[in-house]
Design an enzyme around this catalytic site. Structure first.
Site, mmCIF file in Angstrom:
data_model
loop_
_atom_site.group_PDB
_atom_site.id
_atom_site.type_symbol
_atom_site.label_atom_id
_atom_site.label_comp_id
_atom_site.label_asym_id
_atom_site.label_seq_id
_atom_site.Cartn_x
_atom_site.Cartn_y
_atom_site.Cartn_z
ATOM 1 N N CYS A 1 -49.331 7.455 -5.410
ATOM 2 C CA CYS A 1 -50.510 7.637 -6.267
ATOM 3 C C CYS A 1 -50.083 7.860 -7.718
ATOM 4 C CB CYS A 1 -51.375 8.787 -5.771
ATOM 5 S SG CYS A 1 -52.392 8.377 -4.327
ATOM 6 N N HIS B 1 -55.455 5.859 -1.621
ATOM 7 C CA HIS B 1 -54.554 6.657 -0.788
ATOM 8 C C HIS B 1 -54.985 6.618 0.679
ATOM 9 C CE1 HIS B 1 -51.608 9.854 0.028
ATOM 10 N NE2 HIS B 1 -52.482 10.197 0.976
ATOM 11 N N GLY C 1 -39.236 6.483 10.536
ATOM 12 C CA GLY C 1 -38.608 6.768 9.252
ATOM 13 C C GLY C 1 -39.547 6.753 8.059
ATOM 14 N N HIS D 1 -47.571 1.625 2.834
ATOM 15 C CA HIS D 1 -46.896 0.601 2.032
ATOM 16 C C HIS D 1 -46.257 -0.379 2.987
ATOM 17 C CE1 HIS D 1 -44.329 4.102 2.730
ATOM 18 N NE2 HIS D 1 -43.336 3.237 2.860
HETATM 19 P P1 5GP Z 1 -40.782 4.593 4.067
HETATM 20 O O1 5GP Z 1 -39.473 5.208 4.454
HETATM 21 O O2 5GP Z 1 -41.848 5.649 3.842
HETATM 22 O O3 5GP Z 1 -41.247 3.476 4.936
HETATM 23 O O4 5GP Z 1 -40.515 3.885 2.656
HETATM 24 C C1 5GP Z 1 -40.530 4.558 1.443
HETATM 25 C C2 5GP Z 1 -39.725 3.724 0.484
HETATM 26 O O5 5GP Z 1 -40.002 4.153 -0.844
HETATM 27 C C3 5GP Z 1 -38.221 3.841 0.683
HETATM 28 O O6 5GP Z 1 -37.678 2.569 0.992
HETATM 29 C C4 5GP Z 1 -37.722 4.380 -0.650
HETATM 30 O O7 5GP Z 1 -36.486 3.820 -1.048
HETATM 31 C C5 5GP Z 1 -38.834 4.023 -1.600
HETATM 32 N N1 5GP Z 1 -38.987 4.939 -2.713
HETATM 33 C C6 5GP Z 1 -38.945 6.295 -2.678
HETATM 34 N N2 5GP Z 1 -39.159 6.797 -3.896
HETATM 35 C C7 5GP Z 1 -39.357 5.734 -4.728
HETATM 36 C C8 5GP Z 1 -39.621 5.627 -6.142
HETATM 37 O O8 5GP Z 1 -39.735 6.599 -6.871
HETATM 38 N N3 5GP Z 1 -39.756 4.365 -6.638
HETATM 39 C C9 5GP Z 1 -39.634 3.248 -5.861
HETATM 40 N N4 5GP Z 1 -39.788 2.053 -6.438
HETATM 41 N N5 5GP Z 1 -39.386 3.318 -4.516
HETATM 42 C C10 5GP Z 1 -39.249 4.545 -3.976
HETATM 43 ZN ZN ZN Z 2 -51.158 8.337 -2.423
#
Ligand code: 5GP
Ligand code: ZN
Length: 114
Positions: free
Chosen positions: A7, A46, A93, A100
């Site tokens: 967000c 969100h 994970g 996303h």
């Molecule tokens: P999840 O593990 O929730 O499926 O994916 C979250 C993703 O967000 C991870 O691949 C992580 O590298 C990415 N991520 C975390 N913080 C940031 C950020 O501040 N900027 C960007 N562009 N990606 C982020």
């Molecule tokens: Zn959010």
């Protein structure tokens, strides 16, 4: 959600370049890329996890998948191949609790995933 990282990125409170945006989605490069192309397609609204989707969100999720396909095509991976992934909760994970869609391309992607 005031304490949600995505967000904040969408609101411009954390700098980041959108590789795609429209009225309902943004897409950003993952900060810790797991493939030569690793993009996150994120709804502006969100929603914490896929478990929180309602029928009202069906078109939104379709738009997310079509945005991923368009970005993959734009980068030349439509024919060679790519993967889209939603991680949901602990064992998958999920670390950011704003849904996303991961788009991964540019290398051989093992199956089954880890
Ligand atoms: P999840 O593990 O929730 O499926 O994916 C979250 C993703 O967000 C991870 O691949 C992580 O590298 C990415 N991520 C975390 N913080 C940031 C950020 O501040 N900027 C960007 N562009 N990606 C982020
Ligand atoms: Zn959010």
């Amino acid at each position: 959600m005031s304490d949600c990282l995505f967000c904040k990125i969408i609101a411009g409170q954390i700098p980041g370049r959108f590789v795609f945006e429209d009225h309902e989605l943004v897409a950003i490069r993952d900060i810790n890329p797991q493939a030569p192309l690793h993009v996150l397609i994120i709804p502006r609204r969100h929603i914490a996890t896929l478990n929180d989707l309602t029928p009202h969100d069906d078109a939104l999720v379709g738009s997310m998948q079509r945005a991923a396909a368009a970005i993959a095509k734009e980068h030349g991976y439509a024919d060679s191949g790519y993967r889209t992934v939603f991680n949901v909760n602990r064992e998958a994970g999920q670390t950011v609790f704003h849904i996303h869609l991961h788009l991964l391309a540019g290398r051989g992607l093992g199956w089954p995933p880890g």
